[in-house]
Design an enzyme around this catalytic site. Structure first.
Site, short mmCIF file in Angstrom:
data_model
loop_
_atom_site.label_atom_id
_atom_site.label_comp_id
_atom_site.label_asym_id
_atom_site.label_seq_id
_atom_site.Cartn_x
_atom_site.Cartn_y
_atom_site.Cartn_z
N SER A 142 42.68 51.07 31.49
CA SER A 142 42.79 50.40 32.78
C SER A 142 44.26 50.24 33.13
O SER A 142 45.12 50.22 32.25
CB SER A 142 42.13 49.01 32.71
OG SER A 142 42.45 48.22 33.84
N TYR A 155 41.93 41.19 27.85
CA TYR A 155 41.45 42.45 28.44
C TYR A 155 42.59 43.45 28.52
O TYR A 155 42.46 44.60 28.06
CB TYR A 155 40.89 42.18 29.83
CG TYR A 155 40.48 43.44 30.57
CD1 TYR A 155 39.32 44.12 30.22
CD2 TYR A 155 41.25 43.96 31.61
CE1 TYR A 155 38.94 45.28 30.88
CE2 TYR A 155 40.88 45.11 32.28
CZ TYR A 155 39.73 45.77 31.91
OH TYR A 155 39.35 46.92 32.57
#
Length: 263
Positions: A142, A155
Protein backbone atom coordinates in the site's frame (compact mmCIF):
# COMPACT_ATOMS: atom_id res chain seq x y z
CA UNK A 1 3.46 -14.90 -18.87
CA UNK A 2 2.30 -14.63 -22.45
CA UNK A 3 4.80 -17.31 -23.49
CA UNK A 4 3.34 -19.66 -20.89
CA UNK A 5 -0.33 -19.11 -21.71
CA UNK A 6 -2.50 -21.86 -20.20
CA UNK A 7 0.49 -23.54 -18.54
CA UNK A 8 0.61 -21.48 -15.34
CA UNK A 9 -0.95 -22.30 -11.99
CA UNK A 10 -1.79 -19.23 -9.90
CA UNK A 11 -2.49 -18.92 -6.20
CA UNK A 12 -4.34 -15.77 -5.14
CA UNK A 13 -5.21 -14.83 -1.57
CA UNK A 14 -7.99 -12.40 -0.81
CA UNK A 15 -9.53 -13.55 -4.08
CA UNK A 16 -13.22 -13.14 -3.28
CA UNK A 17 -13.41 -9.37 -3.85
CA UNK A 18 -11.54 -6.22 -4.82
CA UNK A 19 -8.01 -6.40 -6.19
CA UNK A 20 -7.72 -10.13 -5.56
CA UNK A 21 -10.85 -10.86 -7.56
CA UNK A 22 -9.62 -8.60 -10.36
CA UNK A 23 -6.35 -10.56 -10.50
CA UNK A 24 -8.34 -13.80 -10.69
CA UNK A 25 -10.52 -12.49 -13.51
CA UNK A 26 -7.54 -11.30 -15.54
CA UNK A 27 -5.37 -14.36 -14.92
CA UNK A 28 -8.03 -17.03 -15.53
CA UNK A 29 -7.69 -16.96 -19.35
CA UNK A 30 -3.89 -17.26 -19.02
CA UNK A 31 -3.76 -20.12 -16.52
CA UNK A 32 -4.55 -23.82 -16.60
CA UNK A 33 -5.48 -23.76 -12.91
CA UNK A 34 -5.93 -21.35 -10.02
CA UNK A 35 -6.13 -21.75 -6.25
CA UNK A 36 -8.34 -19.00 -4.84
CA UNK A 37 -8.19 -18.27 -1.12
CA UNK A 38 -10.57 -16.05 0.84
CA UNK A 39 -12.60 -15.93 4.02
CA UNK A 40 -16.06 -15.91 2.42
CA UNK A 41 -16.98 -19.30 0.96
CA UNK A 42 -20.07 -17.99 -0.83
CA UNK A 43 -18.20 -15.17 -2.55
CA UNK A 44 -15.40 -17.55 -3.55
CA UNK A 45 -17.94 -19.94 -5.02
CA UNK A 46 -19.45 -17.10 -7.06
CA UNK A 47 -16.05 -16.06 -8.41
CA UNK A 48 -15.18 -19.66 -9.26
CA UNK A 49 -18.48 -20.18 -11.11
CA UNK A 50 -17.93 -17.03 -13.15
CA UNK A 51 -14.38 -17.99 -14.09
CA UNK A 52 -14.76 -21.69 -14.94
CA UNK A 53 -16.10 -20.99 -18.46
CA UNK A 54 -12.63 -19.61 -19.26
CA UNK A 55 -11.38 -23.20 -19.19
CA UNK A 56 -9.28 -22.66 -16.06
CA UNK A 57 -9.49 -25.33 -13.36
CA UNK A 58 -10.53 -23.47 -10.19
CA UNK A 59 -9.88 -24.67 -6.63
CA UNK A 60 -11.21 -22.64 -3.69
CA UNK A 61 -10.14 -22.53 -0.05
CA UNK A 62 -12.34 -20.63 2.41
CA UNK A 63 -9.80 -19.78 5.09
CA UNK A 64 -8.78 -17.03 7.51
CA UNK A 65 -5.05 -16.61 7.00
CA UNK A 66 -4.60 -14.88 10.34
CA UNK A 67 -4.78 -18.43 11.73
CA UNK A 68 -1.65 -20.64 11.55
CA UNK A 69 -3.63 -23.79 10.71
CA UNK A 70 -5.22 -22.00 7.75
CA UNK A 71 -1.79 -20.99 6.44
CA UNK A 72 -0.68 -24.62 6.81
CA UNK A 73 -3.66 -25.70 4.71
CA UNK A 74 -2.62 -23.34 1.91
CA UNK A 75 0.95 -24.63 2.09
CA UNK A 76 -0.41 -28.14 1.62
CA UNK A 77 -2.44 -26.94 -1.38
CA UNK A 78 0.75 -25.56 -2.92
CA UNK A 79 2.28 -29.02 -2.60
CA UNK A 80 -0.75 -30.92 -3.87
CA UNK A 81 -2.24 -28.57 -6.50
CA UNK A 82 0.95 -26.98 -7.83
CA UNK A 83 3.51 -26.27 -9.04
CA UNK A 84 2.41 -22.68 -8.44
CA UNK A 85 4.15 -20.37 -10.91
CA UNK A 86 2.16 -17.21 -10.07
CA UNK A 87 1.64 -16.17 -6.44
CA UNK A 88 -0.49 -13.14 -5.55
CA UNK A 89 -0.35 -12.37 -1.82
CA UNK A 90 -3.27 -9.96 -1.69
CA UNK A 91 -5.19 -10.84 1.50
CA UNK A 92 -5.25 -7.97 3.94
CA UNK A 93 -7.23 -5.54 6.02
CA UNK A 94 -6.67 -2.22 7.74
CA UNK A 95 -7.47 -0.61 11.05
CA UNK A 96 -7.77 3.10 11.78
CA UNK A 97 -6.84 4.01 15.32
CA UNK A 98 -3.97 5.46 17.30
CA UNK A 99 -1.97 2.55 18.68
CA UNK A 100 -2.64 3.36 22.34
CA UNK A 101 -6.39 3.11 21.70
CA UNK A 102 -6.24 0.07 19.41
CA UNK A 103 -7.30 -3.54 19.83
CA UNK A 104 -3.92 -5.28 20.21
CA UNK A 105 -5.28 -8.68 19.20
CA UNK A 106 -6.64 -7.21 15.96
CA UNK A 107 -3.38 -5.40 15.23
CA UNK A 108 -1.44 -8.64 15.77
CA UNK A 109 -3.76 -10.50 13.40
CA UNK A 110 -3.08 -7.86 10.78
CA UNK A 111 0.69 -8.32 11.16
CA UNK A 112 0.25 -12.10 11.00
CA UNK A 113 -1.76 -11.80 7.79
CA UNK A 114 0.35 -9.21 5.98
CA UNK A 115 3.78 -10.41 7.09
CA UNK A 116 3.83 -13.95 8.48
CA UNK A 117 1.44 -15.50 5.95
CA UNK A 118 3.15 -13.77 3.03
CA UNK A 119 6.60 -14.99 4.04
CA UNK A 120 5.28 -18.54 4.53
CA UNK A 121 3.57 -18.69 1.13
CA UNK A 122 6.60 -17.24 -0.66
CA UNK A 123 8.87 -19.75 1.07
CA UNK A 124 6.59 -22.61 0.02
CA UNK A 125 6.26 -21.54 -3.61
CA UNK A 126 9.86 -20.56 -4.36
CA UNK A 127 11.38 -24.07 -4.64
CA UNK A 128 8.77 -25.04 -7.23
CA UNK A 129 9.32 -21.82 -9.17
CA UNK A 130 13.07 -22.44 -9.09
CA UNK A 131 12.55 -25.93 -10.49
CA UNK A 132 10.36 -24.50 -13.25
CA UNK A 133 12.95 -21.83 -14.02
CA UNK A 134 10.33 -19.09 -13.84
CA UNK A 135 7.83 -17.52 -11.49
CA UNK A 136 5.91 -14.36 -10.64
CA UNK A 137 5.21 -13.15 -7.12
CA UNK A 138 3.11 -10.08 -6.31
CA UNK A 139 2.96 -8.97 -2.69
CA UNK A 140 0.22 -6.39 -2.36
CA UNK A 141 1.28 -3.59 -0.03
CA UNK A 142 0.00 0.00 0.00
CA UNK A 143 1.02 3.62 -0.31
CA UNK A 144 0.68 3.59 3.48
CA UNK A 145 3.85 1.51 3.56
CA UNK A 146 5.72 4.35 1.85
CA UNK A 147 3.95 7.36 3.34
CA UNK A 148 3.57 7.31 7.16
CA UNK A 149 0.01 8.09 8.20
CA UNK A 150 -1.50 8.91 11.57
CA UNK A 151 -3.93 6.26 12.75
CA UNK A 152 -2.29 3.60 10.59
CA UNK A 153 1.04 2.98 12.31
CA UNK A 154 0.70 -0.80 12.43
CA UNK A 155 -0.99 -1.09 9.04
CA UNK A 156 1.65 1.09 7.41
CA UNK A 157 4.42 -0.69 9.26
CA UNK A 158 3.24 -4.08 8.04
CA UNK A 159 3.05 -2.79 4.47
CA UNK A 160 6.53 -1.23 4.79
CA UNK A 161 7.78 -4.69 5.73
CA UNK A 162 6.30 -6.04 2.49
CA UNK A 163 8.15 -3.34 0.55
CA UNK A 164 11.55 -4.20 2.03
CA UNK A 165 10.88 -7.94 1.97
CA UNK A 166 9.77 -7.95 -1.68
CA UNK A 167 12.65 -5.80 -2.91
CA UNK A 168 15.18 -7.97 -1.09
CA UNK A 169 13.55 -11.13 -2.38
CA UNK A 170 13.58 -9.76 -5.93
CA UNK A 171 17.36 -9.40 -5.72
CA UNK A 172 17.73 -12.92 -4.34
CA UNK A 173 15.62 -14.58 -7.05
CA UNK A 174 16.34 -12.54 -10.19
CA UNK A 175 18.97 -14.99 -11.46
CA UNK A 176 16.47 -17.87 -11.02
CA UNK A 177 14.04 -16.28 -13.47
CA UNK A 178 11.61 -15.32 -10.71
CA UNK A 179 10.13 -11.82 -10.77
CA UNK A 180 9.01 -10.35 -7.45
CA UNK A 181 6.87 -7.23 -7.27
CA UNK A 182 5.70 -5.21 -4.30
CA UNK A 183 2.46 -3.63 -5.52
CA UNK A 184 1.65 -0.38 -3.70
CA UNK A 185 -1.80 0.80 -4.72
CA UNK A 186 -3.40 3.93 -3.36
CA UNK A 187 -7.11 4.44 -2.81
CA UNK A 188 -8.94 1.68 -4.68
CA UNK A 189 -12.66 1.31 -5.28
CA UNK A 190 -13.58 -1.95 -3.49
CA UNK A 191 -15.24 -3.13 -0.29
CA UNK A 192 -11.92 -2.61 1.56
CA UNK A 193 -12.90 0.79 2.99
CA UNK A 194 -16.27 -0.41 4.24
CA UNK A 195 -14.96 -2.94 6.74
CA UNK A 196 -15.81 -2.46 10.40
CA UNK A 197 -12.18 -2.04 11.47
CA UNK A 198 -11.89 1.15 9.41
CA UNK A 199 -14.77 2.82 11.22
CA UNK A 200 -16.61 5.59 9.43
CA UNK A 201 -14.27 6.19 6.50
CA UNK A 202 -15.69 8.84 4.17
CA UNK A 203 -14.57 8.17 0.57
CA UNK A 204 -15.75 11.63 -0.48
CA UNK A 205 -12.90 13.24 1.46
CA UNK A 206 -10.37 11.81 -1.02
CA UNK A 207 -10.06 13.63 -4.40
CA UNK A 208 -11.23 11.53 -7.34
CA UNK A 209 -7.84 11.67 -9.08
CA UNK A 210 -6.39 9.51 -6.29
CA UNK A 211 -8.86 6.67 -6.88
CA UNK A 212 -8.44 3.66 -9.15
CA UNK A 213 -10.59 0.62 -9.79
CA UNK A 214 -9.46 -2.83 -8.70
CA UNK A 215 -9.37 -3.82 -12.36
CA UNK A 216 -7.02 -0.94 -13.21
CA UNK A 217 -4.66 -1.84 -10.36
CA UNK A 218 -4.49 -5.53 -11.28
CA UNK A 219 -4.01 -4.81 -15.00
CA UNK A 220 -1.19 -2.35 -14.31
CA UNK A 221 0.53 -4.80 -11.96
CA UNK A 222 0.42 -7.64 -14.48
CA UNK A 223 1.69 -5.36 -17.24
CA UNK A 224 4.59 -4.20 -15.05
CA UNK A 225 5.60 -7.83 -14.47
CA UNK A 226 6.20 -8.18 -18.20
CA UNK A 227 8.42 -5.10 -18.64
CA UNK A 228 11.97 -5.72 -19.84
CA UNK A 229 13.15 -4.58 -16.41
CA UNK A 230 10.18 -5.24 -14.10
CA UNK A 231 10.26 -2.98 -11.04
CA UNK A 232 10.42 -4.64 -7.64
CA UNK A 233 8.45 -1.70 -6.24
CA UNK A 234 5.45 -0.75 -8.37
CA UNK A 235 3.12 2.18 -7.69
CA UNK A 236 0.18 2.33 -10.13
CA UNK A 237 -1.17 5.73 -11.10
CA UNK A 238 0.59 9.02 -11.81
CA UNK A 239 -1.08 10.81 -8.88
CA UNK A 240 0.04 8.10 -6.48
CA UNK A 241 3.62 8.23 -7.76
CA UNK A 242 3.65 12.01 -7.33
CA UNK A 243 2.37 11.61 -3.78
CA UNK A 244 5.30 9.30 -3.01
CA UNK A 245 7.76 11.70 -4.68
CA UNK A 246 6.48 14.52 -2.45
CA UNK A 247 6.96 12.37 0.64
CA UNK A 248 10.49 11.37 -0.41
CA UNK A 249 11.37 15.02 -0.98
CA UNK A 250 10.09 15.84 2.51
CA UNK A 251 12.27 13.06 3.95
CA UNK A 252 15.31 14.25 1.99
CA UNK A 253 14.77 17.78 3.26
CA UNK A 254 14.64 16.45 6.80
CA UNK A 255 17.93 14.60 6.23
CA UNK A 256 19.55 17.75 4.86
CA UNK A 257 18.35 19.72 7.86
CA UNK A 258 19.77 17.11 10.22
CA UNK A 259 23.11 17.16 8.39
CA UNK A 260 23.41 20.88 9.02
CA UNK A 261 23.29 20.26 12.79
CA UNK A 262 26.56 18.32 12.68
CA UNK A 263 24.99 15.31 14.38
Amino acid sequence: MAANKNSDIALITGASAGIGRAFAEQLAPRCKAMILVGRDADKLATVAAELRPSGCDIHTLALDLTQPLAVAEVLEAIRQKGPVSILINNAGFATHSNLKHSDLDLEQKMVDLHCTATVALCRAALPYMTELGRGRIVNVASLAGLIPMKGAAVYGGSKAFLSAFSQGLAKEERSAGIVVQCLCPGYTHSDFHYREALGEFDKSTVPEEFWQTSEEVAAASLAALELERPPALFIPGASNRQWVRDELERQLAALDALSSTGL
